[in-house]
Design an enzyme around this catalytic site. Structure first.
Site, PDB file in Angstrom:
ATOM      1  N   ASP A  96       0.833  -1.220   0.094  1.00  0.00           N
ATOM      2  CA  ASP A  96      -0.061  -0.156  -0.064  1.00  0.00           C
ATOM      3  C   ASP A  96       0.902   1.388  -0.042  1.00  0.00           C
ATOM      4  O   ASP A  96       1.688   1.379   1.036  1.00  0.00           O
ATOM      5  CB  ASP A  96      -1.083  -0.101   1.061  1.00  0.00           C
ATOM      6  CG  ASP A  96      -1.781   1.047   1.260  1.00  0.00           C
ATOM      7  OD1 ASP A  96      -1.569   2.013   0.687  1.00  0.00           O
ATOM      8  OD2 ASP A  96      -2.582   1.353   2.249  1.00  0.00           O
ATOM      9  N   HIS A 185       2.506   5.885 -25.800  1.00  0.00           N
ATOM     10  CA  HIS A 185       2.858   4.909 -26.769  1.00  0.00           C
ATOM     11  C   HIS A 185       2.907   4.964 -28.219  1.00  0.00           C
ATOM     12  O   HIS A 185       3.549   4.435 -29.014  1.00  0.00           O
ATOM     13  CB  HIS A 185       2.060   3.727 -26.040  1.00  0.00           C
ATOM     14  CG  HIS A 185       0.543   3.999 -26.618  1.00  0.00           C
ATOM     15  ND1 HIS A 185      -0.465   4.543 -25.918  1.00  0.00           N
ATOM     16  CD2 HIS A 185      -0.148   3.082 -27.661  1.00  0.00           C
ATOM     17  CE1 HIS A 185      -1.511   4.492 -26.647  1.00  0.00           C
ATOM     18  NE2 HIS A 185      -1.280   3.375 -27.431  1.00  0.00           N
ATOM     19  N   GLU A 223     -11.488   5.704 -33.337  1.00  0.00           N
ATOM     20  CA  GLU A 223     -11.690   4.040 -32.612  1.00  0.00           C
ATOM     21  C   GLU A 223     -12.958   3.897 -32.645  1.00  0.00           C
ATOM     22  O   GLU A 223     -13.896   4.485 -32.663  1.00  0.00           O
ATOM     23  CB  GLU A 223     -11.223   4.320 -31.170  1.00  0.00           C
ATOM     24  CG  GLU A 223      -9.798   4.835 -30.947  1.00  0.00           C
ATOM     25  CD  GLU A 223      -9.552   4.909 -29.390  1.00  0.00           C
ATOM     26  OE1 GLU A 223      -9.300   3.737 -28.945  1.00  0.00           O
ATOM     27  OE2 GLU A 223      -9.554   5.743 -28.613  1.00  0.00           O
ATOM     28  N   ASP A 242      -7.172  12.989 -22.825  1.00  0.00           N
ATOM     29  CA  ASP A 242      -6.901  11.453 -23.015  1.00  0.00           C
ATOM     30  C   ASP A 242      -6.028  11.374 -24.449  1.00  0.00           C
ATOM     31  O   ASP A 242      -5.210  10.546 -24.553  1.00  0.00           O
ATOM     32  CB  ASP A 242      -8.152  10.522 -23.191  1.00  0.00           C
ATOM     33  CG  ASP A 242      -7.784   9.094 -23.219  1.00  0.00           C
ATOM     34  OD1 ASP A 242      -7.251   8.580 -22.271  1.00  0.00           O
ATOM     35  OD2 ASP A 242      -8.437   8.297 -24.131  1.00  0.00           O
ATOM     36  N   HIS A 247      -1.011  12.268 -27.600  1.00  0.00           N
ATOM     37  CA  HIS A 247      -0.902  11.397 -28.831  1.00  0.00           C
ATOM     38  C   HIS A 247      -1.039  12.426 -30.261  1.00  0.00           C
ATOM     39  O   HIS A 247      -0.271  12.446 -31.041  1.00  0.00           O
ATOM     40  CB  HIS A 247      -1.830  10.217 -29.271  1.00  0.00           C
ATOM     41  CG  HIS A 247      -1.855   9.308 -27.957  1.00  0.00           C
ATOM     42  ND1 HIS A 247      -0.814   9.040 -27.172  1.00  0.00           N
ATOM     43  CD2 HIS A 247      -2.857   8.592 -27.299  1.00  0.00           C
ATOM     44  CE1 HIS A 247      -1.122   8.190 -26.169  1.00  0.00           C
ATOM     45  NE2 HIS A 247      -2.437   7.742 -26.390  1.00  0.00           N
ATOM     46  N   LYS A 345     -14.271   8.099 -30.220  1.00  0.00           N
ATOM     47  CA  LYS A 345     -14.361   6.799 -29.721  1.00  0.00           C
ATOM     48  C   LYS A 345     -15.724   6.659 -30.456  1.00  0.00           C
ATOM     49  O   LYS A 345     -16.640   7.592 -30.821  1.00  0.00           O
ATOM     50  CB  LYS A 345     -14.666   6.711 -28.093  1.00  0.00           C
ATOM     51  CG  LYS A 345     -13.156   6.927 -27.618  1.00  0.00           C
ATOM     52  CD  LYS A 345     -13.086   5.948 -26.324  1.00  0.00           C
ATOM     53  CE  LYS A 345     -11.853   6.275 -25.681  1.00  0.00           C
ATOM     54  NZ  LYS A 345     -10.726   5.399 -26.365  1.00  0.00           N
TER      55      LYS A 345
END
Ligand code: BG6
Length: 495
Positions: A96, A185, A223, A242, A247, A345
């Protein structure tokens, strides 16, 4: 056909993942490590330590990871002996973060049985950004933050400029910037890295890569999936935080940056920073005019009925699941060239693509020709089916007059190189172990990106702000199409 060359093994390492039982670790990080192990890149003495609050022992963790591998690694990539080897590297430490006494357990585990006294230690923080500072502080207190340690920060780094600064300062008190790896990424995707190579290892594009010959640039990351299980994170985040802040802006940087003297960690990041600093500053009027927020309503996606965002998160919400925008890079090379970005999305399909649209020929040379003339376009396909396509105009074969026909020059990575295209995390995790920060975001880049989106966050935080609805399975709200139509242009949908 040229296959990929063999991977060079990295040094032995203790690779610790905070959030070791979480979605990212099981879905992405451990499968990536498995594939690197399969290709002979992990040496003996490479250990993987999952850290979480779960009361799981080594055996329990090993079987959890084994299940995850069978779910997230393609069946034809899985072999029993490699699975056994990877699973044999695994340990789990129950911890923890807030409980000081727990930290000695991690310390003892890392000291016990390490490949050497000064083994490389990676601490991958796949947890909420609010924990980044406290974790680094504890690592320091128990003597685990050494010159041979590196810390990896998963995005989001904060939720706005102030919180990003707070996180960066807290982490920076413990780790030197050269040991901090802020992951985006997208920078590890093969086709994104190839963008640098295409631009800078060839000569034919560079003279055309500017406002004299480029009409505009489009970047799409769409997406077909919805928010699924990630609703509680996503509803506090939205597509701007996000996807756009990281990105999409990173893709803009790679398209627009100047050639560095050579490709190296600081030179590339210096040039990317200059692009972020050259983005047209946003005023409230520009936000209202040039930026569109959308949210998916119920619709049909991939041939099946898809629920609305509100139904997925369980309440009405003003969080955007779609953003489209027009911006400019205000420097000598790009003055006046619009960059149109969009991400969403539950779109019609999953596709990420950069399209550079060139100007029309300066003079119509074929006044008596038939058939359409279209400006040249270079499509750089990030995913799926990575590759490049250059759209040109050709003469249709045949006697008589001249009939013009659009044709394309296609480069498919799969056809040119064969084999599997590695997942972005495979490359990035090995770069961390090697200490190569080139494909990671530097502190000033992250903060410059937050500074640029700040006026949007501000404007959209008003209680009256409502994203425009679009049916799931479509190309987004009508206002996104209008954004380009206003300039006499249109989005390039996939062919
Ligand atoms: C992540 C976002 O960073 O990128 C997700 O948090 C998104 O919401 C994902 O789905 C997209 O990544 P990829 O590699 O599937 O395009």
């Amino acid at each position: 056909m040229n296959g990929p060359t063999a991977a060079t093994p990295v040094e032995p390492c203790d690779f610790t993942v905070f959030g070791g039982t979480g979605d990212l670790a099981l879905r992405k990080l451990l499968p990536a490590l498995y594939l690197r192990d399969r290709d002979g890149q992990l040496p003996d003495g490479f250990r993987i330590i999952g850290v979480s609050r779960a009361e799981v022992d080594d055996e329990g963790y090993r079987s959890m990871v084994e299940d995850a591998l069978s779910e997230h690694v393609a069946a034809d990539e899985l072999t029993d002996d490699v699975v056994r080897r990877l699973v044999g590297r695994l340990h789990h430490v129950t911890l923890d973060v807030e409980d000081v006494s727990d930290w000695h357990r991690l310390h003892d585990r890392l000291k016990d049985g390490a490949a050497s006294e000064d083994v490389i230690r990676v601490f991958y923080l796949a947890v909420a950004p609010a924990l980044f500072g406290p974790i680094c502080e504890h690592l320091d207190q128990v003597g685990l933050a050494t010159d041979r340690s590196r810390v990896v920060l998963e995005k989001p780094i904060g939720t706005d400029l102030d919180t990003a600064r707070t996180v960066n300062e807290a982490v920076g008190r413990v780790f030197d910037e050269s040991h901090i790896f802020r992951i985006d990424h997208y920078l590890g995707k093969e086709s994104v890295q190839n963008l640098l190579v295409t631009r800078f290892a060839n000569t034919f594009l560079e003279p055309l890569w500017n406002s004299r010959w480029v009409d505009h640039v489009q970047i799409t990351v769409s997406e077909s999936l919805g928010v699924g299980e990630r609703g509680s994170y996503y509803d506090r985040s939205g597509a701007l935080r996000d996807m756009v802040q990281n990105h999409l802006l990173q893709l803009v940087c790679l398209v627009a940056m100047e050639p560095p003297t050579y490709v190296d960690r600081e030179t590339v990041r210096d040039e990317k920073l200059k692009v972020l600093q050259a983005l047209r500053p946003l005023t409230p009027e520009l936000v209202d005019r040039d930026i569109v927020a959308g949210q998916y309503a119920a619709g049909l996606c991939d041939g099946a009925p898809a629920p609305s965002y509100a139904a997925e998160v369980g309440h009405e919400s003003s969080t955007e699941t779609y953003v489209a925008m027009r911006t400019e890079v205000q420097n000598w090379r790009w003055a006046g060239v619009p960059f149109y970005l969009r991400t969403g999305k539950r779109m019609a399909e999953r596709v990420s693509e950069i399209v550079v649209v060139f100007k029309e020929p300066p003079h119509p040379m074929f006044p008596h020709s038939e058939g359409p003339t279209e400006p040249n376009r270079l499509h750089i396909r990030v995913q799926p089916d990575e590759g490049m396509r250059l759209h040109m105009t050709a003469k249709e074969p045949g006697p008589g007059g001249i009939r013009l026909r659009p044709v394309s020059l296609d480069l498919s990575y799969a056809a040119a190189f064969g084999g599997r295209s590695p997942d972005a995390y495979e490359r990035l995790l090995m770069d961390v172990v090697r200490g190569n920060t080139t494909l990671f975001m530097r502190r000033d880049e992250v903060e410059a990106a937050w500074a640029w989106v700040a006026p949007i966050l501000d404007r959209w935080s008003r209680p009256t702000h409502r994203p425009r609805r679009y049916p799931a399975g479509t190309h987004g709200p009508v206002a996104a199409a209008t954004l380009l139509e206003r300039d006499g242009r249109s989005w390039q949908e996939t062919e």
